[in-house]
Scaffold this active site. Structure first.
Site, PDB file in Angstrom:
ATOM      1  NE  ARG A  63      -2.442   1.090   2.981  1.00  0.00           N
ATOM      2  CZ  ARG A  63      -2.447   0.965   4.361  1.00  0.00           C
ATOM      3  NH1 ARG A  63      -3.126  -0.847   4.886  1.00  0.00           N
ATOM      4  NH2 ARG A  63      -1.763   0.559   5.687  1.00  0.00           N
ATOM      5  CE1 TYR A 116     -14.374  14.542 -16.048  1.00  0.00           C
ATOM      6  CE2 TYR A 116     -13.833  14.175 -13.415  1.00  0.00           C
ATOM      7  CZ  TYR A 116     -13.814  13.822 -14.553  1.00  0.00           C
ATOM      8  OH  TYR A 116     -14.311  12.358 -14.987  1.00  0.00           O
ATOM      9  CG  ASP A 188      -8.067  18.326 -13.861  1.00  0.00           C
ATOM     10  OD1 ASP A 188      -6.581  18.326 -14.435  1.00  0.00           O
ATOM     11  OD2 ASP A 188      -8.353  17.562 -13.373  1.00  0.00           O
ATOM     12  CE  LYS A 213     -10.624  10.621 -18.587  1.00  0.00           C
ATOM     13  NZ  LYS A 213     -11.358  11.597 -18.103  1.00  0.00           N
TER      14      LYS A 213
HETATM   15  C1  LIG Z   1     -11.191  12.062 -16.418  1.00  0.00           C
HETATM   16  C2  LIG Z   1     -11.156  13.432 -15.840  1.00  0.00           C
HETATM   17  C3  LIG Z   1     -10.831  13.431 -14.408  1.00  0.00           C
HETATM   18  C4  LIG Z   1     -11.165  11.964 -13.777  1.00  0.00           C
HETATM   19  O1  LIG Z   1     -10.224  11.399 -13.444  1.00  0.00           O
HETATM   20  P1  LIG Z   1     -10.680  10.088 -14.016  1.00  0.00           P
HETATM   21  O2  LIG Z   1      -9.164   8.323 -13.881  1.00  0.00           O
HETATM   22  O3  LIG Z   1     -11.630   9.366 -14.877  1.00  0.00           O
HETATM   23  O4  LIG Z   1     -11.000   9.723 -12.927  1.00  0.00           O
HETATM   24  C5  LIG Z   1     -10.465  14.173 -14.163  1.00  0.00           C
HETATM   25  N1  LIG Z   1     -10.163  15.615 -14.574  1.00  0.00           N
HETATM   26  C6  LIG Z   1     -10.523  15.544 -16.110  1.00  0.00           C
HETATM   27  C7  LIG Z   1     -10.218  16.617 -16.827  1.00  0.00           C
HETATM   28  C8  LIG Z   1     -10.609  14.408 -16.943  1.00  0.00           C
HETATM   29  O5  LIG Z   1     -11.283  14.386 -17.879  1.00  0.00           O
END
Ligand SMILES: *Cc1c(COP(=O)(O)O)cnc(C)c1O
Length: 400
Positions: A63, A116, A188, A213
């Site tokens: 962990r 988001y 982000d 992504k």
């Molecule tokens: C998809 C996304 C997230 C969240 O990511 P997950 O891996 O799906 O939890 C956060 N910020 C943005 C801009 C995203 O496109």
């Protein structure tokens, strides 16, 4: 090997790899271990102590990480210019974990209105239960957010460009305003990735990525990562690991594998997305294209000043049209599949919600992810689809 003066494309092939430590293996192997064996009893108290030491680089219990997760964390942090990374099981977990690490009951968070959507749900629904309040600011306020900062504002939360309406925020200005009031700036940085936006050179204290992504890049794993400055690292690490957040070595491996081709993939996404975006701008069915790299986009000058490239995700506002026609258009597409997510090799399309302060054209907001298919095929797909919306279309089809 010293990676100090190498360019990013070279770094992408070397970061997170150390063949000499892994029997010569080119790639860091998958360490599928929940625990690591202590060599003798004398190291036992040492290991218990080390488990809490953020600078201890050995491995104790799954962990807290393993050599594969550590390699991914280091690679992303070095590419972005941060101190160190913390792997997380998803991008949303990275957001939640990082916010909980720095904010406590009684604190206020100033959040960009174009963030988001699921982050917004966390700010609105989860954090208030624990005494943390969020309010929203219009994404282009820049240094004027100073007027919204309260004595208990601990964090400013930004997303540039916002992943539904694509305004590019002035990150250095937000950082100046936040830091002048003793608050932190969290970003982000999923859209630009550590390759195209160097968060820490622009004043960011904590950056998060939905590695799901572009970093993983193949639509086959959920993964997140938090990167911080040196002073924040130990505290954020302590909180997120105490909360029980970790990701698997298999998924960390997929993240490392994605990094190897991040440069070539992103440049192809960039080029095809720009071609599709410019083509859409000429179409009579389109009211507005929301792409940071196109002149006239909200925050375009900031994009040109601060970003090293654009990626495959952008918005399109179609002129108002009856819902059944929009459905026909979307269902007629063969290459743009309807789906959430983005950042994989494949093209996607979806309808998108507007945030309350969005200043975009009236009509139907769509978000496109331009994948790695041949761009001519993508345009042909959109062209045949848009013809379903065309006002000049013969009406005979709807007559009895
Ligand atoms: C998809 C996304 C997230 C969240 O990511 P997950 O891996 O799906 O939890 C956060 N910020 C943005 C801009 C995203 O496109």
């Amino acid at each position: 090997m010293s990676t100090q003066r190498m360019r990013d494309d070279t770094l992408l092939t070397h970061l997170g790899r150390d063949p000499a430590s892994h029997e010569g293996s080119v790639n860091t192997p998958v360490y599928r271990s929940s625990t690591f064996i202590w060599p003798d009893t004398s190291t036992l108290p040492n290991h218990l102590h080390n488990a809490d030491d953020p600078h201890y680089r050995g491995h104790i219990y799954g962990r807290n990480g393993n050599p594969t997760t550590a390699a991914f964390e280091d690679a992303v942090a070095q590419l972005e210019g941060g101190f160190r990374g913390l792997i997380m099981p998803s991008g949303l977990a990275a957001i939640v974990g990082a916010v909980l690490a720095v904010a406590r009951a009684g604190d206020h968070i100033l959040v960009t209105d174009n963030c988001y959507w699921h982050a917004r749900q966390v700010f609105d629904q989860i954090l208030p239960r624990y005494g943390i309040q969020a309010t929203y600011f219009a994404p282009m306020l820049g240094e004027d957010i100073a007027g919204l900062i309260q004595p208990n504002t601990r964090l400013v939360y930004a997303e540039a460009p916002g992943s539904s309406t694509f305004e590019v925020q002035d990150i250095p200005a937000l950082a100046r305003a936040a830091h002048a009031h003793g608050a932190l700036l969290m970003l982000d940085n999923t859209w630009a990735t550590p390759l195209f936006f160097k968060a820490f050179a622009h004043g960011v204290d904590i950056s998060i990525h939905a590695a799901t992504k572009y970093l993983v890049g193949h639509s086959d794993a959920m993964l997140g990562v938090i990167v911080t400055t040196e002073p924040l690292y130990a505290g954020v690490r302590e909180t997120v690991r105490q909360l029980g957040y970790i990701a698997s070595a298999d998924d960390a491996y997929l993240g490392l594998r994605g990094l190897r081709t991040l440069g070539v993939r992103l440049r192809q996404h960039e080029s095809s997305a720009l071609t599709v975006a410019r083509w859409l701008q000429q179409r009579p069915e389109v009211a507005q294209v929301l792409h940071p790299a196109l002149p006239g986009a909200t925050g375009h000058a900031i994009f040109q000043r601060d970003f090293l490239g654009s990626t495959g995700l952008f918005g399109v506002v179609l002129k108002p049209a009856p819902e059944p026609l929009i459905s026909t258009f979307l269902e007629s597409l063969r290459l743009f599949a309807m789906g959430a997510s983005w950042g994989g090799f494949e093209s996607l399309i979806r309808t998108q919600q507007r945030h309350p302060s969005a200043q975009i054209a009236d009509g139907v907001l769509l978000r496109l992810h331009v994948g790695l298919e041949a761009v001519e095929d993508l345009i042909a797909d959109l062209q045949q689809g848009l013809e379903h919306l065309s006002v000049t279309q013969p009406s005979s089809r709807s007559l009895p």
